[in-house]
Design an enzyme around this catalytic site. Sequence first.
Site, PDB file in Angstrom:
ATOM      1  N   VAL A  16      -4.740  -2.992  -8.487  1.00 45.91           N
ATOM      2  CA  VAL A  16      -4.205  -2.565  -7.180  1.00 45.91           C
ATOM      3  C   VAL A  16      -4.370  -1.059  -7.024  1.00 45.91           C
ATOM      4  O   VAL A  16      -4.708  -0.571  -5.937  1.00 45.91           O
ATOM      5  CB  VAL A  16      -2.737  -3.019  -7.008  1.00 45.91           C
ATOM      6  CG1 VAL A  16      -2.153  -2.461  -5.708  1.00 45.91           C
ATOM      7  CG2 VAL A  16      -2.644  -4.546  -6.986  1.00 45.91           C
ATOM      8  N   CYS A 158       2.106 -10.767  -1.590  1.00 49.22           N
ATOM      9  CA  CYS A 158       0.794 -11.012  -0.986  1.00 49.22           C
ATOM     10  C   CYS A 158       0.677 -12.404  -0.364  1.00 49.22           C
ATOM     11  O   CYS A 158       0.035 -12.587   0.667  1.00 49.22           O
ATOM     12  CB  CYS A 158      -0.309 -10.819  -2.030  1.00 49.22           C
ATOM     13  SG  CYS A 158      -0.046 -11.745  -3.551  1.00 49.22           S
ATOM     14  N   HIS A 251      -5.896 -15.483  -0.289  1.00 51.12           N
ATOM     15  CA  HIS A 251      -4.865 -16.506  -0.433  1.00 51.12           C
ATOM     16  C   HIS A 251      -4.884 -17.385   0.818  1.00 51.12           C
ATOM     17  O   HIS A 251      -4.771 -16.887   1.945  1.00 51.12           O
ATOM     18  CB  HIS A 251      -3.486 -15.874  -0.575  1.00 51.12           C
ATOM     19  CG  HIS A 251      -3.246 -15.200  -1.900  1.00 51.12           C
ATOM     20  ND1 HIS A 251      -4.138 -15.235  -2.946  1.00 51.12           N
ATOM     21  CD2 HIS A 251      -2.175 -14.474  -2.337  1.00 51.12           C
ATOM     22  CE1 HIS A 251      -3.626 -14.562  -3.971  1.00 51.12           C
ATOM     23  NE2 HIS A 251      -2.441 -14.088  -3.628  1.00 51.12           N
TER      24      HIS A 251
END
Length: 361
Positions: A16, A158, A251
Amino acid sequence: MSGKLKVGILGATGMVGQRFISLLENHPWFEVVTVAASARSAGKSYEEAVGSRWKMDTPMPETVKNLTVMNVSEVEKVAETVDFVFSAVDMTKEEIKAIEEAYAKTETPVVSNNSAHRWTPDVPMVVPEINPEHFEVIESQKKRLGTTRGFIAVKPNCSIQSYAPVLTAWKEFEPYEVVATTYQAISGAGKTFKDWPEMNGNIIPYIGGEEEKSEKEPLRIWGKIENGEIVPASEPVITCQCIRVPVLNGHTAAVFVKFRKKPTKEQLIAALKDFKGFPQEADLPSAPKQFIQYLEEDNRPQVALDVDYENGMGVSVGRIREDSVYDYKFVGLSHNTVRGAAGGAILCAETLKQKGYIQAK
């Protein structure tokens, strides 16, 4: 410096942290001047500290290669070099809570990608298109911390980005019960296929802590500020399963919804297309122009085709149709390390700057 705010990345060598660095290259408002990581990386150049572990598909920006990595635990030393920091440190929850508060108490705003402070009552957890007004709780937090400009703000998990914005767009129809299954990319665990070869051709039906976050965090985002704290909403009730799938980024969520007010499919699609928030109105640098796109094709959204929609900052939705048990079902897709992590935090920082919470020291 051209008047840009000076930014530090805490946990700069992880996945990240790397995403923050790649997204902030050539940012019009922010300039990365400090990278901080664990003691074992401190003292090395950023390029040397990361070595062969650069996981982005774009090259490491030249501007950071020769920055000397600072020790993230030397809080005062790091803080005096920057106007604010992004936090992506890899520590225990208690250690993260402590170090983020320590930075805030040096009068350095902290915009965090971590989950440690997501349930601290006076820490705003924000998707800027949904609940930017929650930043108002910062004034109460500053009183608790004894600061004038230092505070902590966080972005949510997320996995909820692929359905919480959709449900927000449909608020007028009063969704009250939701079943969601998320199919989550391996980069959500900070991995690539090179790091995690056993994920090739595999599915793992468990991601630690993820289901609770996916069920509870949207309710906090939809909550209200009362007496200097954020009180979560009670509806819609969400139940969730989270599954790790062999995809690098993106996702996907398969979602079923019950509404009190029965919309038509056309009304649902129109509400998605019309949905916008503060980032769009203020034309923030990282804001997607069209936050949510609706795709008519039966086989969309697809990770391969749609994960980078609006540079990874938009949400793609498809397959809205009536359901035999629930009212409607749909499929959503969001980029987990852009909108779901570093990009979402950068958009929070842009919102905070625009609203006057982050300024030059």
